[in-house]
Design a protein around this motif. Structure first.
Motif, PDB file in Angstrom:
ATOM      1  N   PRO A  26     -21.837   0.425  10.381  1.00  0.00           N
ATOM      2  CA  PRO A  26     -22.836  -0.484  10.891  1.00  0.00           C
ATOM      3  C   PRO A  26     -23.186  -1.653   9.814  1.00  0.00           C
ATOM      4  O   PRO A  26     -23.663  -2.625  10.437  1.00  0.00           O
ATOM      5  CB  PRO A  26     -24.133   0.342  11.114  1.00  0.00           C
ATOM      6  N   ALA A  27     -22.911  -1.595   8.596  1.00  0.00           N
ATOM      7  CA  ALA A  27     -23.123  -2.652   7.596  1.00  0.00           C
ATOM      8  C   ALA A  27     -21.786  -3.578   7.435  1.00  0.00           C
ATOM      9  O   ALA A  27     -21.856  -4.506   6.839  1.00  0.00           O
ATOM     10  CB  ALA A  27     -23.349  -2.106   6.254  1.00  0.00           C
ATOM     11  N   GLY A  28     -20.683  -3.157   8.330  1.00  0.00           N
ATOM     12  CA  GLY A  28     -19.753  -3.960   8.316  1.00  0.00           C
ATOM     13  C   GLY A  28     -18.710  -3.698   7.129  1.00  0.00           C
ATOM     14  O   GLY A  28     -17.710  -4.556   6.930  1.00  0.00           O
ATOM     15  N   ILE A  29     -19.050  -2.570   6.492  1.00  0.00           N
ATOM     16  CA  ILE A  29     -18.199  -2.154   5.505  1.00  0.00           C
ATOM     17  C   ILE A  29     -17.167  -1.055   5.763  1.00  0.00           C
ATOM     18  O   ILE A  29     -17.322  -0.163   6.614  1.00  0.00           O
ATOM     19  CB  ILE A  29     -18.732  -1.508   4.307  1.00  0.00           C
ATOM     20  N   THR A  30     -15.962  -1.377   5.541  1.00  0.00           N
ATOM     21  CA  THR A  30     -14.704  -0.364   5.695  1.00  0.00           C
ATOM     22  C   THR A  30     -14.460   0.276   4.429  1.00  0.00           C
ATOM     23  O   THR A  30     -14.316  -0.257   3.016  1.00  0.00           O
ATOM     24  CB  THR A  30     -13.365  -1.210   6.020  1.00  0.00           C
ATOM     25  N   TYR A  39     -10.581  -3.888  11.198  1.00  0.00           N
ATOM     26  CA  TYR A  39     -11.012  -2.946  12.270  1.00  0.00           C
ATOM     27  C   TYR A  39     -10.308  -1.600  11.762  1.00  0.00           C
ATOM     28  O   TYR A  39     -10.034  -0.521  12.751  1.00  0.00           O
ATOM     29  CB  TYR A  39     -10.299  -3.392  13.520  1.00  0.00           C
ATOM     30  N   ILE A  40      -9.792  -1.438  10.509  1.00  0.00           N
ATOM     31  CA  ILE A  40      -9.357  -0.325   9.991  1.00  0.00           C
ATOM     32  C   ILE A  40     -10.455   0.393   9.004  1.00  0.00           C
ATOM     33  O   ILE A  40     -10.772  -0.124   8.060  1.00  0.00           O
ATOM     34  CB  ILE A  40      -7.902  -0.346   9.415  1.00  0.00           C
ATOM     35  N   THR A  41     -10.756   1.514   9.291  1.00  0.00           N
ATOM     36  CA  THR A  41     -11.681   2.282   8.404  1.00  0.00           C
ATOM     37  C   THR A  41     -11.594   3.801   8.490  1.00  0.00           C
ATOM     38  O   THR A  41     -11.198   4.345   9.419  1.00  0.00           O
ATOM     39  CB  THR A  41     -13.089   1.937   8.534  1.00  0.00           C
TER      40      THR A  41
END
Length: 257
Positions: free
Chosen positions: A177-181, A235-237
């Motif tokens: 949700p924080a944009g962190i991968t 978009y990879i996490t």
């Protein structure tokens, strides 16, 4: 073409030698501002000097990331030197060999403390700055040893590396949700300073068990870390990438004959 990472700040732990040094140098060549971290200044001064000599920007921080105080000092040093943190490469790790019949609780705790606890503490300390970017990246250096393979004397090391992958998967859910991968690279047999000291016969025997018939280089791992840090990997996490020249694929040495 990949979007440039120039100007972004990256922390690399365990940057004094081996894979960590290779990652730091690669990010430096990409134009990133690199904070090289290790337990002593002597370990990382050469890494920072090499980055600067190539025209890059680097600072150093001597800190023990297996302690909360050391991890917080590392994050504070990056923010003080460069104004924030965009990328964390949690690479620091130790691998002293000890078979189970002689391994002590202290041996086990030391390896878990640096490799697994240190990963958690590094991520935790950097989270506020990573969240502030809206596109933070975390790359963890795991291994094929533990998650996929085993090797005598490395039960504690293997457990720590498998544990890192469990950490990555849940952290990915919490941090999305924080944009962190957050992703992991899993090196196989990589040629480093320590490995070279074991002699040509040893390295040749290791290479013989790899389909590509050679050991990997630190650049092979660094390039994968650079990819995970890129905008294109946004978009990879929660994933892991094996980088081993096919080492884990043969079901026996007969498959390579």
């Amino acid at each position: 073409m990949f979007a440039p990472l120039a100007g972004r700040t990256v922390i690399v732990t365990g940057a004094g030698r081996g894979i960590g040094k290779g990652i730091a140098l690669r990010f430096g060549r990409a134009g990133c501002r690199v904070l090289a971290v290790a337990r002593s200044e002597a370990e990382i001064s050469g890494t920072a000097a090499a980055i600067r000599a190539a025209g890059g920007t680097a600072a150093t921080c001597a800190a023990d990331i297996a302690t909360p105080e050391g991890a917080r000092a590392m994050a504070a040093a990056a923010s003080a030197a460069f104004g924030g943190i965009d990328i964390l490469c949690a690479n620091a790790g130790i691998f002293p060999a000890a078979r189970l019949e002689v391994m002590t609780a202290e041996d086990f705790d030391q390896v878990m403390g640096v490799n697994l606890r240190g990963t958690f503490l590094s991520v935790s300390a950097c989270l506020p700055a990573l969240k502030a970017t809206g596109r933070g990246r975390i790359v963890v250096t795991s291994s094929i040893t533990g998650p996929i393979t085993g090797y005598p004397g490395w039960a504690h090391y293997g457990a720590s590396k498998a544990g890192q992958l469990g950490f990555v998967r849940t952290a990915a859910i919490e941090l999305a949700p924080a944009g962190i991968t957050i992703n992991a690279v899993m090196p196989g047999n990589i040629r480093t300073e320590g490995l070279d000291g074991l002699g040509a016969d040893y390295t040749a025997a290791m290479a013989a068990s790899i389909p590509m018939k050679r050991l990997g280089s630190v650049e092979d791992i660094a390039n994968a870390a650079l990819f995970f840090a890129s905008d294109e990997a946004g978009y990879i996490t929660g994933q892991s990438l094996v980088i081993d020249g096919g080492q884990v694929l043969p079901e026996s040495l007969a498959a390579l004959e």
